[in-house]
Design an enzyme around this catalytic site. Structure first.
Site, PDB file in Angstrom:
ATOM      1  N   GLU A 216       1.562   0.197  -4.923  1.00 57.28           N
ATOM      2  CA  GLU A 216       1.058   1.461  -5.469  1.00 57.28           C
ATOM      3  C   GLU A 216       2.217   2.453  -5.559  1.00 57.28           C
ATOM      4  OE1 GLU A 216      -3.409   2.072  -3.909  1.00 57.28           O
ATOM      5  OE2 GLU A 216      -1.925   1.996  -2.312  1.00 57.28           O
TER       6      GLU A 216
ATOM      7  N   ASP B 175       0.841  -1.186   0.000  1.00 61.40           N
ATOM      8  CA  ASP B 175       0.000   0.000   0.000  1.00 61.40           C
ATOM      9  C   ASP B 175       0.885   1.247   0.000  1.00 61.40           C
ATOM     10  OD1 ASP B 175      -2.809   1.094   0.475  1.00 61.40           O
ATOM     11  OD2 ASP B 175      -1.717   1.984   2.155  1.00 61.40           O
TER      12      ASP B 175
END
Length: 642
Positions: A361, A330
């Site tokens: 990400e 994340d």
């Protein structure tokens, strides 16, 4: 604490931090170099409100060098709960859960001494990661509770929404024996990996009360499974055993397990980590303010030596003790490149570790401040990041269906065919460098059009089309959905799907359902078997079968970018490269974003369809064609030369 002060703290390179259990004794070790005294407190239960709650003993810990405090407590402490109490030279005190705790009581407020072998489900020692060729990889993302919470899922009521909801192999809709659900459904879909939204212990769900819900991006105890997914949150070994049982069940079905990890921030700024060494764990601006690149109040300073070690240790722990097959990071750009490369190298050193996936990400949720010249792991750092660390490609996502932050913004499949310029680059996994980043190999690029964040694909298509009937199987939306999937599954790279995307999953326009309710988030297994949506699922299943049958589509073996065909307007056509000049066995792929049929010229040879925009599969069907072909409106067509 500034960068220089942080680097002057002693580094501990050992692999024995935490509670090291044997039947004869447990050795507790904590890195707390700025503390003046530390003790370990033992308890009979994980909370004071349970029957039999009692404080058992307190043991002073002794300095053991390199900033570590240690205490060896004799006897079999399996199942005993514990906390560390620290004193500091300035007089302040702190009580913390062990950052290296492997189990915990309800709501993660006390660590638990654990014999990992005793917390293994039946057959765990024989569990092994499935062998999945790179070209056959496709990831399906789901939240543990969403997977089986539906009352129609066929999962026993006591197991719905839990780790054990993944275990039954033959569930069907309301137990009808005909319409597969949950794991039974997944076995036939054609994906290779299940990505689980966070399963480590997070802070915002009260594990002692039913009905709580959160996506879980609020870390509390990084090395402890979340208790609300277990059938008993009070006894720390239960969540460990049941989490492993879930993973073993997915492995038996031939599916890999990817763990969504949130190492960029903690839920509390005053986390256990920060309490243990105040000023060390959180990243700060030069004026001392805590940075907030996560949008959640704080960022972990991954560039600091012991933070980096902690992240590496945590990933290795999950890989070794839970047999995890991949890690999704994340807000990966809040981690620095050196840390990400260190994690990759540590995984590679495990048996079979080079097959463990890593991707994340490549963005942040705000500004941050990396110290000591550290570089964020974003798309601009691809030249220094390992080429086996992948990244979510928002460029593909937005080109195909429209910008995620503008509900009405259209993409290539739903009214903005000019976005085909970017889709052209997506076909070859963006290796042309068109947007200022250049992947070094195709499988670095995670190709997707929907994930847990933002609108589901169906809801985004409905928003652009201004169709309020989310439950209506609208023919135009179905065509757009098929085309979006067809593009992602014919582009080079790693395909990624949000669970339920393949049957038009809707959250009725809620673009940020992270706090629930469960009713809005759970997979609707009745919807999955409505005829029009079941046909959409069949299309996904067929496209996944094509991808497995024709490895060169993925680019996983280092194939060059596909050869683009000259076509009019915004039509796109390409031929994946093959060796030799024999056209037999060659593929040709066409995208038609127009709402009308379009004629295209075919390469030389005789062709049959693998996909006509509505039906798809690895076996050719339909009549032979040559010279030219009429494409269906808003469709992806795949042809095989015979």
């Amino acid at each position: 604490m500034n960068w220089q002060q942080a680097c002057e703290l002693p580094y501990y390179g050992g692999n024995d931090l935490g509670a090291n259990w044997t039947r004869a004794q447990t050795v507790f070790k904590l890195w707390a170099p700025t503390a003046s005294a530390v003790e370990v407190q033992l308890f009979a239960t994980g909370t004071d409100g349970e029957p039999g709650a009692a404080a058992l003993a307190v043991h002073a810990m002794q300095p053991a060098g390199q900033g570590v405090w240690s205490a060896a407590v004799p006897g079999d402490l399996q199942g005993v709960y514990y906390l560390y109490a620290l004193q500091f030279p300035d007089g302040h005190q702190a009580v913390v859960v062990d950052p290296y705790a492997r189990a915990a009581g309800a709501n993660g407020q006390r660590g638990m001494v654990l014999d990992l072998d005793a917390a293994a489900p039946e057959g765990w020692q024989a569990d092994a990661r499935p062998q999945i060729p790179a070209h056959a990889r496709a990831v399906w993302e789901v939240h543990v509770a969403d997977f089986s919470a539906d009352e129609h899922s066929g999962v026993p009521e006591a197991w719905r929404g839990t780790y054990l909801g993944f275990v039954p192999e033959d569930t069907t809709l309301d137990g009808d024996g005909r319409h597969p659900t949950c794991l039974n459904y997944l076995k036939g879909l054609g994906v290779s990996h299940v990505q689980l939204q966070p399963i480590f212990d997070y802070a915002t769900v009260d594990e002692t009360k039913p009905g709580g819900y959160n996506w879980g991006y609020d870390p509390l105890n990084y090395n402890v499974p979340e208790g609300s997914f277990s059938t008993d949150p009070y006894h720390g070994e239960v969540r460990v055993r049941e989490c492993r049982a879930m993973i073993a069940a997915l492995h038996r079905a031939g599916l890999g397990v990817v763990m969504d990890v949130v190492y960029n921030h903690t839920y509390h700024t005053d986390s256990w980590l920060e309490r243990t060494v105040p000023g060390y764990w959180n990243r700060r601006w030069p004026d001392g303010r805590i940075t907030n690149g996560s949008g959640c109040g704080n960022d972990l300073a991954s560039e600091r030596p012991m933070v980096r070690k902690y992240l590496v240790d945590s990933v290795l722990y999950w890989a070794r003790e839970y047999h995890i097959d991949g890690f999704r990071f994340d807000l990966m750009a809040l981690e620095d490149v050196e840390t990400m490369n260190a994690i990759r190298a540590a995984l590679d050193d495990l048996p079979g570790g080079r097959e463990i996936l890593m991707y994340g990400e490549p963005w942040t949720g705000g500004g941050t401040y990396l110290e000591g010249g550290a570089r964020p792991a974003d798309k601009r750092a691809l030249g220094t990041l390992s080429d086996r660390i992948g990244f979510f490609c928002d460029d593909t996502r937005d080109a195909v269906k429209g910008n995620v932050f503008d509900a009405g913004n259209a993409g290539y499949v739903n009214g903005a065919p000019q976005a085909g310029y970017d889709v052209l680059h997506a076909v070859g996994a963006w290796r042309s460098g068109a947007h200022g980043f250049r992947p070094r190999q195709a499988m670095q690029v995670v190709q997707y059009v929907s994930a847990h964040d933002n609108y589901t694909l169906w809801d985004k298509l409905a928003a652009v089309a201004r169709r309020p009937g989310y439950d209506t199987p609208d023919a135009d939306l179905l065509a757009q959905n098929r085309m979006a999937a067809g593009i992602c599954l014919t582009c080079q790279g790693l395909p990624f799907l949000q669970a339920g995307e393949e049957f038009g999953r809707t959250k009725h326009g809620d673009h940020n359902s992270y706090q629930g309710p469960l009713a809005a988030n759970r997979l609707d297994w009745q919807r999955a078997h409505r005829p029009e949506f079941a046909a959409l699922t069949a299309f996904y299943r067929g496209m996944l079968a094509i991808r497995r049958a024709f490895p060169r589509l993925s680019g996983a073996a280092g194939e060059p970018e596909p050869f683009l065909l000259a076509l009019p307007g915004w039509l796109i056509g390409f031929v994946p490269e093959t060796e030799g000049n024999d056209p037999v066995g060659q593929l040709a792929v066409y995208y038609n974003p127009e709402p009308t049929r379009q004629w295209v010229t075919l390469p030389s040879g005789t062709w049959r369809r693998l996909c006509d925009g509505v039906h798809a599969g690895a076996a050719p069907f339909g009549p032979l064609c040559r010279d030219a072909l009429e494409l269906e409106p808003r469709s992806v067509t795949v042809l095989l030369a015979e």
